[in-house]
Design a protein around this motif. Structure first.
Motif, short mmCIF file in Angstrom:
data_model
loop_
_atom_site.label_atom_id
_atom_site.label_comp_id
_atom_site.label_asym_id
_atom_site.label_seq_id
_atom_site.Cartn_x
_atom_site.Cartn_y
_atom_site.Cartn_z
N THR A 179 -13.30 1.33 -6.52
CA THR A 179 -12.39 1.91 -5.55
C THR A 179 -11.40 2.86 -6.23
O THR A 179 -11.14 3.97 -5.74
CB THR A 179 -11.62 0.81 -4.80
N GLU A 180 -10.84 2.44 -7.36
CA GLU A 180 -9.90 3.29 -8.07
C GLU A 180 -10.57 4.57 -8.56
O GLU A 180 -9.96 5.65 -8.56
CB GLU A 180 -9.27 2.53 -9.24
N GLY A 181 -11.83 4.47 -8.97
CA GLY A 181 -12.55 5.67 -9.37
C GLY A 181 -12.65 6.67 -8.23
O GLY A 181 -12.47 7.87 -8.42
N ALA A 182 -12.95 6.18 -7.03
CA ALA A 182 -13.07 7.06 -5.87
C ALA A 182 -11.72 7.63 -5.46
O ALA A 182 -11.60 8.83 -5.16
CB ALA A 182 -13.70 6.29 -4.70
N LEU A 183 -10.69 6.79 -5.46
CA LEU A 183 -9.36 7.25 -5.07
C LEU A 183 -8.81 8.28 -6.04
O LEU A 183 -8.33 9.35 -5.65
CB LEU A 183 -8.40 6.06 -4.99
N LYS A 184 -8.88 7.98 -7.32
CA LYS A 184 -8.26 8.83 -8.33
C LYS A 184 -9.03 10.13 -8.54
O LYS A 184 -8.48 11.10 -9.07
CB LYS A 184 -8.15 8.07 -9.66
N SER A 185 -10.30 10.16 -8.16
CA SER A 185 -11.06 11.40 -8.27
C SER A 185 -10.95 12.26 -7.02
O SER A 185 -11.55 13.33 -6.95
CB SER A 185 -12.53 11.10 -8.57
N GLY A 186 -10.19 11.80 -6.03
CA GLY A 186 -9.81 12.68 -4.94
C GLY A 186 -10.47 12.48 -3.59
O GLY A 186 -10.31 13.32 -2.70
N ALA A 187 -11.19 11.39 -3.38
CA ALA A 187 -11.77 11.15 -2.05
C ALA A 187 -10.66 11.08 -1.00
O ALA A 187 -9.62 10.47 -1.22
CB ALA A 187 -12.58 9.85 -2.05
N GLY A 188 -10.89 11.71 0.15
CA GLY A 188 -9.84 11.80 1.15
C GLY A 188 -9.52 10.48 1.83
O GLY A 188 -8.36 10.13 2.03
N LEU A 189 -10.55 9.74 2.19
CA LEU A 189 -10.40 8.44 2.84
C LEU A 189 -11.33 7.45 2.19
O LEU A 189 -12.52 7.73 2.01
CB LEU A 189 -10.71 8.55 4.34
#
Length: 281
Positions: free
Chosen positions: A45-55
């Motif tokens: 989850t942190e990988g997705a969030l920190k790489s810029g996924a909008g939602l």
């Protein structure tokens, strides 16, 4: 074979437009995190969030809810046993399935549900437990997805492909990928000290970053999340995958300059700063 270099980052990472909103940067759903492996889905989850996924939405065992929201309040939560999960699947752009999910009957049901619900407009990333499940039955691969990205390490790939590690040559890997994905909608990210990336068009790429300090549990979970974040916002294509793999290892190399061990969560924390350095108009 094509070497993946820093140029892929300036090619893929674009400057965000002023008139934009979170929906413009992709909707990512992560599925995983059993009673004993909540950390895996949180790192993804942190990988997705920190790489810029909008939602970002996370479907996991309810025991992980407090830890997830304490660590990543930006992520939405859904109980993975809820019937709402099947309704959510067609509404997202990218699905990451497998980190910490487990290989029991419930995990199989998750993959079977994805086989029924996923559409050709979506990208599916299969990692960890999901790879072990499809190794036992290739019919569990949701072939209807527009793009399926497999992210195994060499032992996981041995189980999926039946190729022993010494025989995982480029030609053998391409042949197996072609057999697994007759519709040519597959990408293989084969993780090793020099990760190789294969697509169904027969192209082979070699990552040129990475270091032994990254040999830590959770590194692959984080990479799956980063790939998901990149595909969600920069497009469902090979360049997005290559850029995600390169940036993930580049962050690891920067951390390794002053640290003997590279923690996956430290890589995620560094991503927004690195992406800012490489953004292009």
């Amino acid at each position: 074979m094509t070497k993946v270099t820093e140029k892929i980052l300036t090619k893929v990472i674009s400057k965000r437009k002023s008139a934009s909103h979170k929906g413009d940067y992709g909707r990512v759903l992560l599925i995983g995190g059993s009673e004993n492996y909540g950390g895996a889905i949180i790192m993804a989850t942190e990988g997705a969030l920190k790489s810029g996924a909008g939602l970002v939405a996370v479907a996991c065992h309810s025991i992980n809810l407090n830890a997830l929201h304490a660590r990543d309040p930006e992520a939405m939560y859904i109980d993975w046993r809820s019937s709402d999960l099947a309704e959510l699947v067609p509404k997202v752009d990218v699905i990451i399935c497998g980190p910490g999910m487990g290989t029991n009957e419930f995990g199989k049901k998750i993959l079977m549900m994805l086989c029924q619900k996923i559409t050709s407009k979506q990208t599916l990333i299969l990692d960890a437990s999901a790879l072990d499940l499809i190794a036992t039955n290739h019919e569990l691969i949701p072939q209807a997805a527009g793009l399926v990205i497999l992210t195994p390490h060499q032992m996981e790939w041995q189980r999926v492909s039946q190729l022993r590690i010494p025989y995982q040559t480029d030609s053998a890997n391409l042949s197996t990928l072609a057999n697994l994905f007759p519709n040519k909608n597959g990408i293989l990210v084969l993780k090793s000290n020099h990760t190789h990336i294969y697509n169904s068009n027969g192209n082979i790429y070699e990552n040129t970053t990475g270091n032994p300090g990254m040999a830590v549990g959770g590194m692959g979970d984080t990479l799956a999340g980063v790939i998901g974040g990149f595909v969600a916002q920069f497009g469902s294509n090979i360049d997005s995958v290559l850029a995600a793999v390169y940036l993930h290892s580049l962050a690891g190399d920067i951390i390794a300059k002053r640290n003997y061990v590279v923690q996956p969560t430290k890589i995620s924390a560094l991503l927004p700063k690195l992406m800012k350095e490489f953004e292009e108009e």
